[in-house]
Enzyme design. Structure first.
Site, PDB file in Angstrom:
ATOM      1  N   ARG A 124       8.573   8.926  30.089  1.00 18.82           N
ATOM      2  CA  ARG A 124       7.202   8.461  29.810  1.00 18.82           C
ATOM      3  C   ARG A 124       6.991   7.357  30.810  1.00 18.82           C
ATOM      4  O   ARG A 124       7.632   6.318  30.750  1.00 18.82           O
ATOM      5  CB  ARG A 124       7.093   7.959  28.358  1.00 18.82           C
ATOM      6  CG  ARG A 124       5.787   7.228  28.040  1.00 18.82           C
ATOM      7  CD  ARG A 124       4.574   8.163  28.099  1.00 18.82           C
ATOM      8  NE  ARG A 124       3.345   7.469  27.697  1.00 18.82           N
ATOM      9  CZ  ARG A 124       2.505   6.862  28.549  1.00 18.82           C
ATOM     10  NH1 ARG A 124       2.757   6.870  29.848  1.00 18.82           N
ATOM     11  NH2 ARG A 124       1.427   6.263  28.091  1.00 18.82           N
ATOM     12  N   HIS A 127       4.021   1.993  32.246  1.00 16.86           N
ATOM     13  CA  HIS A 127       2.625   1.788  31.868  1.00 16.86           C
ATOM     14  C   HIS A 127       2.504   0.562  30.974  1.00 16.86           C
ATOM     15  O   HIS A 127       3.515  -0.036  30.591  1.00 16.86           O
ATOM     16  CB  HIS A 127       2.079   3.026  31.131  1.00 16.86           C
ATOM     17  CG  HIS A 127       2.668   3.203  29.751  1.00 16.86           C
ATOM     18  ND1 HIS A 127       3.933   3.675  29.535  1.00 16.86           N
ATOM     19  CD2 HIS A 127       2.168   2.922  28.515  1.00 16.86           C
ATOM     20  CE1 HIS A 127       4.187   3.697  28.238  1.00 16.86           C
ATOM     21  NE2 HIS A 127       3.123   3.236  27.587  1.00 16.86           N
ATOM     22  N   HIS A 129      -0.539  -1.367  27.925  1.00 14.34           N
ATOM     23  CA  HIS A 129      -1.807  -1.211  27.200  1.00 14.34           C
ATOM     24  C   HIS A 129      -2.165  -2.505  26.499  1.00 14.34           C
ATOM     25  O   HIS A 129      -1.343  -3.432  26.427  1.00 14.34           O
ATOM     26  CB  HIS A 129      -1.774  -0.036  26.219  1.00 14.34           C
ATOM     27  CG  HIS A 129      -0.422   0.310  25.685  1.00 14.34           C
ATOM     28  ND1 HIS A 129       0.218  -0.439  24.741  1.00 14.34           N
ATOM     29  CD2 HIS A 129       0.439   1.320  26.015  1.00 14.34           C
ATOM     30  CE1 HIS A 129       1.399   0.107  24.474  1.00 14.34           C
ATOM     31  NE2 HIS A 129       1.578   1.163  25.238  1.00 14.34           N
ATOM     32  N   GLU A 133       2.953  -2.052  20.801  1.00 11.94           N
ATOM     33  CA  GLU A 133       3.537  -0.740  20.477  1.00 11.94           C
ATOM     34  C   GLU A 133       4.802  -0.954  19.667  1.00 11.94           C
ATOM     35  O   GLU A 133       5.736  -1.616  20.112  1.00 11.94           O
ATOM     36  CB  GLU A 133       3.852   0.006  21.781  1.00 11.94           C
ATOM     37  CG  GLU A 133       4.642   1.302  21.589  1.00 11.94           C
ATOM     38  CD  GLU A 133       4.865   2.024  22.919  1.00 11.94           C
ATOM     39  OE1 GLU A 133       3.922   2.098  23.732  1.00 11.94           O
ATOM     40  OE2 GLU A 133       5.997   2.491  23.151  1.00 11.94           O
ATOM     41  N   HIS A 172       6.119  -1.299  30.208  1.00  9.96           N
ATOM     42  CA  HIS A 172       7.322  -0.645  29.681  1.00  9.96           C
ATOM     43  C   HIS A 172       7.430   0.805  30.117  1.00  9.96           C
ATOM     44  O   HIS A 172       6.490   1.362  30.686  1.00  9.96           O
ATOM     45  CB  HIS A 172       7.329  -0.746  28.150  1.00  9.96           C
ATOM     46  CG  HIS A 172       6.084  -0.233  27.499  1.00  9.96           C
ATOM     47  ND1 HIS A 172       4.960  -1.013  27.336  1.00  9.96           N
ATOM     48  CD2 HIS A 172       5.765   0.969  26.967  1.00  9.96           C
ATOM     49  CE1 HIS A 172       4.018  -0.311  26.722  1.00  9.96           C
ATOM     50  NE2 HIS A 172       4.472   0.902  26.499  1.00  9.96           N
ATOM     51  N   GLU A 195      -2.768   7.229  22.963  1.00 11.14           N
ATOM     52  CA  GLU A 195      -1.614   7.354  23.846  1.00 11.14           C
ATOM     53  C   GLU A 195      -2.019   8.027  25.163  1.00 11.14           C
ATOM     54  O   GLU A 195      -1.344   7.897  26.171  1.00 11.14           O
ATOM     55  CB  GLU A 195      -0.527   8.153  23.120  1.00 11.14           C
ATOM     56  CG  GLU A 195       0.623   8.652  23.970  1.00 11.14           C
ATOM     57  CD  GLU A 195       1.418   7.551  24.656  1.00 11.14           C
ATOM     58  OE1 GLU A 195       1.395   6.406  24.176  1.00 11.14           O
ATOM     59  OE2 GLU A 195       2.051   7.844  25.691  1.00 11.14           O
TER      60      GLU A 195
HETATM   61 MN    MN Z   1       3.310   2.526  25.580  1.00  6.68          MN
END
Ligand code: MN
Ligand code: MN
Length: 417
Positions: A124, A127, A129, A133, A172, A195
């Site tokens: 993943r 990124h 946000h 999280e 992360h 997401e």
């Molecule tokens: Mn995330």
């Protein structure tokens, strides 16, 4: 008592005047309180219970309490049941994700949930946000990386039952490890979070003029000529080197974060561990970094009950991991609605509303309660009544004072059948 008697008379009058003359069972009585009576037990003509019109037997049968609510259910409230099982998966090379946000589940204003799978080596991408999280590992092994606000890097490997927490805005990444990657559930501390709409490092790189990239990173613009032009979200990578090697490679002069960004919830102390089950708690008192999300992992033995309670400080977002159960939510009105829960389902209880969870299956029921709050807090119904003036409690409920005296004083969170 007077009120119950009057209701009983009214019910009897209504029944005797009805075209179908059979008596209404136990109307306005203990366990069947409503006027007009609700529930299948009150149907004098059983034709009125069938569903002859279009319906999906398979889907409907998973929710017996919707088909046949207990006669104590009354009124209505916004739907508090949802499921990852009914959310479309976004599949890419390296893994998949599916989510239930407030867009799909209106009641879920404080938390949005994501179920994600990464293959061994699946990444993943890097990124960040605007929301925090929180996550629980439900399968396999995963490596997490994060940089804190003091520029201190953190990397750890997590396994089933472990948590991570990334404060809002902290960059992360996640990567599945051997032998079979990972599955985990994310909770964002904002119900509208998606997401599929985060800030990926690739997008920023692609949408910055090359001469700015050159200045920013101190290398020729030409060095970036092969960067991806779209974000990657999830992609298949190689299984990474051993943890120590990566930690050394990531090290900063700023040092390491004061507290870990991961936590083993499955190894946390068992609160009120009894015959019926137990609760394990992770909040900012033991998982120091988790300042905006608290959680309880609840194990309920077959037939046992997570006792009647509410949470004074936040909505409860629930994720069901194992087993089957039912929950009734109580609100002013009165309103009381019951739903069934299976693995992969989500429940949501607004702050302060009463609820219980009963294991209706033959295996342990394991569910997670997640709160957008720094602390796990609850109020137990039986504990409240046990610590109220006994004569007042006896008078209120028409109870024998002997019965009130037997109410549990340090009520366990889960009681056996
Ligand atoms: Mn995330
Ligand atoms: Mn609860």
């Amino acid at each position: 008592m007077k009120r119950v008697s009057r209701r009983g008379v009214l019910a009897a009058t209504a029944a005797s005047g009805a075209a179908i003359g059979a008596k209404i069972a136990n109307a306005a009585s203990f366990g069947n309180p409503d006027q007009p009576p609700q529930g299948a037990v009150n149907a004098t003509n059983k034709q009125g219970l069938t569903i002859p019109g279009p319906h999906d037997e398979g889907l409907a049968s998973t929710m017996p309490t919707f088909l046949d609510p207990p006669p104590t259910d009354v009124g209505s409230m916004p739907e508090f049941w949802a499921s990852f099982n009914l959310a479309q998966r976004r599949i890419q090379d390296g893994g998949w994700g599916r989510q239930v946000t407030q867009a799909d589940f209106a009641i879920s204003s404080e938390i949005s949930g994501v179920d994600m799978r990464l293959s061994a080596g699946g990444i993943r991408e890097l990124h960040w946000h605007q929301q925090a999280e929180w996550a629980i590992m439900t399968y396999g092994n995963c490596r997490v990386t994060v940089l804190d606000a003091q520029g201190r890097p953190y990397v750890a490997d997590v396994t089933e039952g472990d948590l991570w927490y990334f404060p809002a805005g902290m960059p992360h990444s996640l990567q599945g490890l051997g032998p079979d990657g990972a599955q985990f559930v994310l909770a964002f501390d904002n119900g509208v979070s998606s997401e599929f709409n985060t800030l990926p490092a690739t997008d920023w790189m692609a949408h910055t003029p090359p001469e700015v990239l050159a200045k920013n990173f101190g290398v020729p613009a030409e060095a970036f000529k092969n960067i991806p032009l779209q974000n990657r979200w999830i992609f298949q990578g190689k299984v990474p080197p051993p943890l120590d090697e990566v930690r050394t490679a990531m090290a900063s002069k700023a040092g390491v974060p004061e507290y870990p960004f991961t936590f083993s919830l499955s190894n946390a102390p068992k609160v009120s561990d009894g015959n019926g089950g137990f609760v394990q708690i992770a909040d900012s008192t033991n998982f120091k970094v988790a300042k905006s999300v608290a959680a309880g992992l609840v194990t309920i033995r077959p037939g046992a009950l997570r006792t009647m309670h509410w949470h004074p400080n936040a909505d409860e977002w629930q994720y069901y991991l194992k087993g089957t159960g039912r929950m009734t939510v109580f609100n002013a009105g009165p309103a009381a609605n019951t739903a069934n829960f299976h693995p992969g389902d989500i429940g949501y209880v607004k702050k302060g509303l009463g609820h219980y969870i009963e294991n209706t299956g033959s295996d342990d029921l394991v569910m997670l309660a997640v709160f957008r709050a720094p602390r796990y807090e609850e109020v137990s119904f039986s504990n409240w009544l046990a610590h109220s003036p006994p004569e007042m409690v006896a008078a209120t409920f028409n109870l024998d004072p002997e019965v009130v005296a037997r109410f549990p004083k340090n009520s366990p969170d889960v009681v056996p059948e």
